[in-house]
Write a protein that holds these residues in place. Structure first.
Motif, PDB file in Angstrom:
ATOM      1  N   GLY A   1      42.106  10.725  39.921  1.00  0.00           N
ATOM      2  CA  GLY A   1      42.436  10.766  41.336  1.00  0.00           C
ATOM      3  C   GLY A   1      41.198  10.560  42.179  1.00  0.00           C
TER       4      GLY A   1
ATOM      5  N   ASP B   1      46.406  13.418  38.058  1.00  0.00           N
ATOM      6  CA  ASP B   1      45.753  13.274  39.354  1.00  0.00           C
ATOM      7  C   ASP B   1      45.326  14.644  39.882  1.00  0.00           C
ATOM      8  OD1 ASP B   1      45.578  12.992  42.412  1.00  0.00           O
ATOM      9  OD2 ASP B   1      45.886  10.911  41.779  1.00  0.00           O
TER      10      ASP B   1
ATOM     11  N   SER C   1      45.151  -4.006  37.776  1.00  0.00           N
ATOM     12  CA  SER C   1      45.424  -3.510  39.126  1.00  0.00           C
ATOM     13  C   SER C   1      44.349  -3.842  40.149  1.00  0.00           C
ATOM     14  CB  SER C   1      45.612  -1.987  39.099  1.00  0.00           C
ATOM     15  OG  SER C   1      46.636  -1.616  38.206  1.00  0.00           O
TER      16      SER C   1
ATOM     17  N   ARG D   1      52.403  12.567  40.051  1.00  0.00           N
ATOM     18  CA  ARG D   1      52.493  11.114  40.217  1.00  0.00           C
ATOM     19  C   ARG D   1      52.144  10.433  38.894  1.00  0.00           C
ATOM     20  NH1 ARG D   1      49.121  11.344  45.191  1.00  0.00           N
ATOM     21  NH2 ARG D   1      49.648  13.545  44.905  1.00  0.00           N
TER      22      ARG D   1
ATOM     23  N   GLU E   1      49.011   6.100  35.917  1.00  0.00           N
ATOM     24  CA  GLU E   1      48.374   4.872  36.398  1.00  0.00           C
ATOM     25  C   GLU E   1      47.894   5.016  37.836  1.00  0.00           C
ATOM     26  OE1 GLU E   1      51.146   3.908  33.077  1.00  0.00           O
ATOM     27  OE2 GLU E   1      51.350   5.025  34.964  1.00  0.00           O
ATOM     28  N   GLU E   2      48.654   5.729  38.650  1.00  0.00           N
ATOM     29  CA  GLU E   2      48.254   5.939  40.045  1.00  0.00           C
ATOM     30  C   GLU E   2      46.991   6.780  40.129  1.00  0.00           C
ATOM     31  OE1 GLU E   2      50.166   7.780  44.158  1.00  0.00           O
ATOM     32  OE2 GLU E   2      51.507   7.051  42.578  1.00  0.00           O
TER      33      GLU E   2
ATOM     34  N   ILE F   1      44.011   4.438  39.192  1.00  0.00           N
ATOM     35  CA  ILE F   1      43.694   3.477  40.250  1.00  0.00           C
ATOM     36  C   ILE F   1      43.077   4.185  41.456  1.00  0.00           C
ATOM     37  CG2 ILE F   1      44.667   1.785  41.845  1.00  0.00           C
ATOM     38  CD1 ILE F   1      46.875   1.367  39.609  1.00  0.00           C
ATOM     39  N   ALA F   2      43.642   5.336  41.841  1.00  0.00           N
ATOM     40  CA  ALA F   2      43.107   6.081  42.986  1.00  0.00           C
ATOM     41  C   ALA F   2      41.669   6.509  42.731  1.00  0.00           C
ATOM     42  CB  ALA F   2      43.982   7.298  43.280  1.00  0.00           C
TER      43      ALA F   2
ATOM     44  N   GLU G   1      39.464   3.307  43.084  1.00  0.00           N
ATOM     45  CA  GLU G   1      39.359   2.891  44.484  1.00  0.00           C
ATOM     46  C   GLU G   1      38.438   3.817  45.273  1.00  0.00           C
ATOM     47  OE1 GLU G   1      43.659   0.638  45.078  1.00  0.00           O
ATOM     48  OE2 GLU G   1      43.479   2.758  45.633  1.00  0.00           O
TER      49      GLU G   1
END
Length: 341
Positions: free
Chosen positions: A194, A227, A269, A321, A324-325, A328-329, A332
């Motif tokens: 996360g 996350d 992604s 969540r 994968e989220e 990616i979070a 990022e």
């Protein structure tokens, strides 16, 4: 007592999970007190919370308290309804011994629990770890791991994992022996990803940073992922839900993943930002010949470390969540904060 007048102590205020717990508490209206070992980090903590979208203002109080000393803990816990305890010493250097890891972790938990009991705290939520659940077992041990499992310390277990196992055991034994009505719940997260909030991030986040910066391939290592925002949410649920008292809760989103799969998520992604991410698997024989890689990893090579959060979902209504989220979070946020070189 309303949420707006309820104070929660969050130990280890510079920590990744601790700061996301503070964000969640402040967002719900709680007043927060947090501890630091050394002075001078208040500005950093407040800036990280602002990166997470919260201006804490006077609803956040920062106090000095070191887990290796008694001083400060009675004052830290005074007037608090709940305690979220995630701080744990992490010694470093070539001369670090087992006692350097284990003793401060065990004694630190007991200091916090004694202070909470003496101050009339209702419940402590302990941030333990998957390291207290799923390591040291035989390769054919049943999967997925759940909250009835404890790490087996009579095998090849890293000192961090040993410290988390013994310190969680000590916490439960304290509650049973001399808790005097103090309630305890434990959260056992797998690798926590996360959004990072600043440059002082976790070892799990470093896994993603290393991939983004061109680590030459992926070890054949398997891990669960979750996350940090969902880990914080689970802490708050365990803090107030009557069903959480006396319980452990594994925190994992979906099934575990191989590092090669994590690398593929980043490549699929993030496009050009993931250009340096390698999805090649490093053969086990290469790892075994490299002393810098071998330490603590041999027993994990090729082992499926899957676990289940069915208990938290069923008892507390937790809904994490997708894994994968979380991946990616995390990536990022590292780009957004300029932490990828």
């Amino acid at each position: 007592m309303s949420i707006q007048t309820t104070r929660v102590l969050v130990t280890g205020g510079t920590g990744f999970i601790a700061q996301h717990c503070m964000l969640a508490l402040l967002a719900q209206g709680y007043r927060v007190r947090t501890t630091v070992r050394v002075s001078g980090r208040e500005a950093e903590i407040r800036a990280n919370l602002q990166n997470g979208g919260i201006d804490a203002g006077d609803r956040l109080e920062i106090v000095l308290a070191d887990l290796t000393h008694d001083e400060g803990w009675a004052q830290a816990a005074d007037g608090c309804r709940y305690v979220l305890h995630g701080a744990s010493p992490t010694p470093s250097g070539p001369q670090v011994s087992e006692a350097d890891w284990v003793n401060p972790a065990v004694d630190g938990n007991l200091r916090v629990l004694r202070a909470a009991r003496s101050s009339g705290v209702k419940r402590v939520v302990l941030t333990s770890a998957f390291g207290a659940v799923g390591v040291g077992h035989a390769a054919d041990y049943r999967r997925p791991f759940d909250e009835t499992d404890w790490s087996e310390l009579n095998s090849d277990v890293a000192l961090y994992q040993k410290s988390k196992t013994l310190s969680e055991h000590a916490a439960w034994e304290f509650i049973a022996r001399e808790g005097n009505g103090l309630e305890l719940a434990a959260i056992n997260p797998v690798a926590v990803l996360g959004p990072a909030l600043g440059a002082d991030y976790s070892h799990s986040v470093r896994l993603i940073k290393n991939l983004l910066e061109g680590q030459p391939g992926c070890l054949r290592i398997n891990s669960g992922f979750v996350d940090v925002r969902d880990v914080a949410d689970l802490h708050l649920r365990a803090m107030t839900d009557p069903a959480a008292s006396g319980e452990r809760f594994l925190a994992i989103a979906g099934e575990s993943m191989w590092m090669e799969e994590v690398a593929k998520v980043l490549r699929d992604s993030l496009g050009e930002q993931a250009r340096r991410v390698s999805t090649q698997q490093i053969p086990d024989e290469v790892v075994l010949k490299n002393p810098a890689l071998v330490n603590g990893l041999v027993s994990l090579l090729g082992v499926n470390m899957n676990a289940t959060s069915a208990k938290a979902i069923r008892l507390l209504g937790w809904s994490p969540r997708p894994r994968e989220e979380a991946i990616i979070a995390c990536a990022e946020s590292l780009f957004r904060l300029g932490l990828v070189t």
